[in-house]
Design a protein around this motif. Structure first.
Motif, short mmCIF file in Angstrom:
data_model
loop_
_atom_site.label_atom_id
_atom_site.label_comp_id
_atom_site.label_asym_id
_atom_site.label_seq_id
_atom_site.Cartn_x
_atom_site.Cartn_y
_atom_site.Cartn_z
N SER A 185 48.47 31.32 40.77
CA SER A 185 46.93 31.90 41.17
C SER A 185 46.48 30.50 41.86
O SER A 185 45.18 30.75 42.53
N SER A 186 46.86 29.41 41.83
CA SER A 186 46.60 28.04 42.41
C SER A 186 47.65 27.72 43.27
O SER A 186 48.61 27.75 42.79
N HIS A 225 51.06 45.41 50.25
CA HIS A 225 49.52 45.38 50.37
C HIS A 225 48.93 46.40 51.43
O HIS A 225 47.79 47.14 51.06
N CYS A 228 51.50 36.13 38.12
CA CYS A 228 50.27 35.90 39.02
C CYS A 228 49.48 35.02 38.46
O CYS A 228 48.85 33.95 39.25
N PRO A 259 48.54 32.06 46.07
CA PRO A 259 47.19 32.60 45.62
C PRO A 259 46.90 33.92 46.15
O PRO A 259 46.52 34.74 45.50
N ARG A 260 47.07 34.22 47.33
CA ARG A 260 46.51 35.38 48.03
C ARG A 260 47.26 36.53 47.55
O ARG A 260 46.65 37.55 47.37
N ALA A 310 47.84 41.11 40.96
CA ALA A 310 47.18 41.07 39.88
C ALA A 310 46.17 42.46 39.60
O ALA A 310 46.07 43.11 38.72
N ALA A 311 45.35 42.36 40.88
CA ALA A 311 44.27 43.43 40.87
C ALA A 311 44.86 45.04 40.89
O ALA A 311 44.41 45.68 40.09
N LYS A 335 46.73 37.46 43.80
CA LYS A 335 45.24 38.21 43.48
C LYS A 335 45.41 39.53 43.70
O LYS A 335 45.09 40.44 43.11
N ARG A 336 46.10 39.91 44.96
CA ARG A 336 46.32 41.27 45.35
C ARG A 336 47.15 41.82 44.26
O ARG A 336 47.09 43.23 43.84
N GLU A 379 39.62 39.47 33.08
CA GLU A 379 40.42 38.27 33.55
C GLU A 379 42.02 38.57 33.12
O GLU A 379 42.18 39.01 32.08
#
Length: 363
Positions: free
Chosen positions: A360-361, A265, A356, A312-313, A319-320, A316-317, A19
């Motif tokens: 995230s929200s 992305h 991030c 958020p979208r 952070a990953a 997420k990318r 996480e």
């Protein structure tokens, strides 16, 4: 089996899913545990046979100052501060006050560009919070040096192998953008920033911007606009800092920032392909490993410029992507650089992951 093979090819130790919150906490712990006794971060030693050329000792003064500033910024951005991390920050700041104003290392090397950019960013933020006069004095000395080292085309670079003049001739769009973002931070802190210096730098970045939203590596490549490094696959990681610099001064809108993130992305596979490769620009589209965490750090800063519902979208990318460089000891790195890579990488990663997490929200 295939996943393990790919990981070994990238020299990435598999750490499994984690996480963001855990990654931030462990990244902070890594920095606290491995800080040098004098308050700095990183080391001049290397166990490898190949390294980026660096004049001794001046180039290393610059690398260490920039690395220490990035670690300070990463610790400052972390939402999980501890007494130990606060002490580490304080020690790093005291070191930066004495060492962030680095002299030119060599006629052809200006790695102090990075110590100026990140040193000013950290010192400006620290001054805004503390109003310490010694912090202000060092920040002002860096501002004077930034004006002195600005190239005739308005930017800043880190090499000058041709003329080796008192005022360098060679600049890159992304190192210019790095300093422009720091100059905005200095303005916010109440420091005096020359409008002339800013205007020339903004003009440089705008001239480097191509119609497709990519940026020339530097104005010196204006006659090679379709070189791989200037195409979307090679430019996507550097688009983020350049776009942010222009946006912070009102020269770029949301449409362009969104397009830059989508470009990032879309071409992530080319960005990742350069990670951990020891020779600069040897990957597809001349991508270097040290583009990676740099690019995602600024992409994370772009997030807050977007409407909340859109964040958020992208968060997420981003952070990953950052987590792909995480190591079992809690550090992050994308390019082997003497003994600095785990530290500058962790600084970048903490800055990116903290943003991030905050984005995230959509609430």
């Amino acid at each position: 089996m295939l996943r393990s093979l790919l990981a070994s090819l990238l020299l990435v130790a598999p750490v499994g899913a984690v996480e963001i919150d855990v990654a931030i906490r462990e990244g902070v712990a890594f920095l606290v545990k491995n800080q040098n006794k004098d308050g700095s971060f990183g080391a001049r030693t290397s166990g490898r046979t190949y390294e980026v050329t660096s004049a001794v000792p001046g180039g290393h003064y610059a690398f260490q100052a920039a690395t220490t500033a990035l670690c300070w910024l990463g610790l400052d951005d972390s939402p999980h501060k501890t007494e130990a991390s606060k002490k580490a920050q304080a020690r790093a700041l005291d070191w930066l006050v004495k060492n962030a104003r680095v002299k030119r290392a060599h006629g052809g090397q200006l790695y102090n560009t990075w110590s100026f950019g990140y040193g000013l960013h950290a010192l400006a933020r620290a001054y805004r919070k503390s109003k310490r006069e010694d912090v202000k004095k060092t920040a002002e000395s860096i501002l004077a040096a930034i004006a002195r080292y600005q190239t005739p085309d308005g930017g800043w670079g880190y090499y000058d192998f041709g003329v080796r003049a008192a005022r360098p001739e060679w600049s890159t769009s992304f190192s210019t953008a790095t300093i422009v973002v720091a100059l905005k931070e200095a303005e916010i802190a109440g420091l005096t920033v020359s409008p002339k210096v800013v205007d020339k730098a903004i003009t440089n970045i705008k001239r480097c911007r191509k119609p497709d939203g990519t940026y020339l590596y530097g104005m010196y490549m204006r006659y090679r606009p379709m070189h791989g490094v200037n195409q979307p696959q090679g430019s996507a990681l550097r688009v983020q800092s350049c776009g942010l610099a222009l946006q912070r001064y009102g020269h770029l809108g949301l449409k362009e920032l969104r397009a830059g993130l989508e470009m990032l992305h879309k071409h992530e596979r080319f960005s990742l392909a350069g990670v951990r490769r020891p020779i600069p620009h040897e990957s597809w589209y001349a991508v270097s490993g040290y583009f990676y965490l740099y690019g995602y750090r600024y992409a994370a800063s772009v997030l807050k410029q977007l409407p909340k519902a859109e964040r958020p979208r992208h968060a997420k990318r981003i952070a990953a992507a950052v987590l792909k460089t995480r190591q079992p000891d809690g550090s992050f790195w994308d390019y082997p650089l003497y003994g600095y890579h785990k530290f500058y990488g962790t600084g970048y990663a903490l800055m990116a992951l903290a943003r991030c997490a905050a984005c995230s929200s959509a609430d």
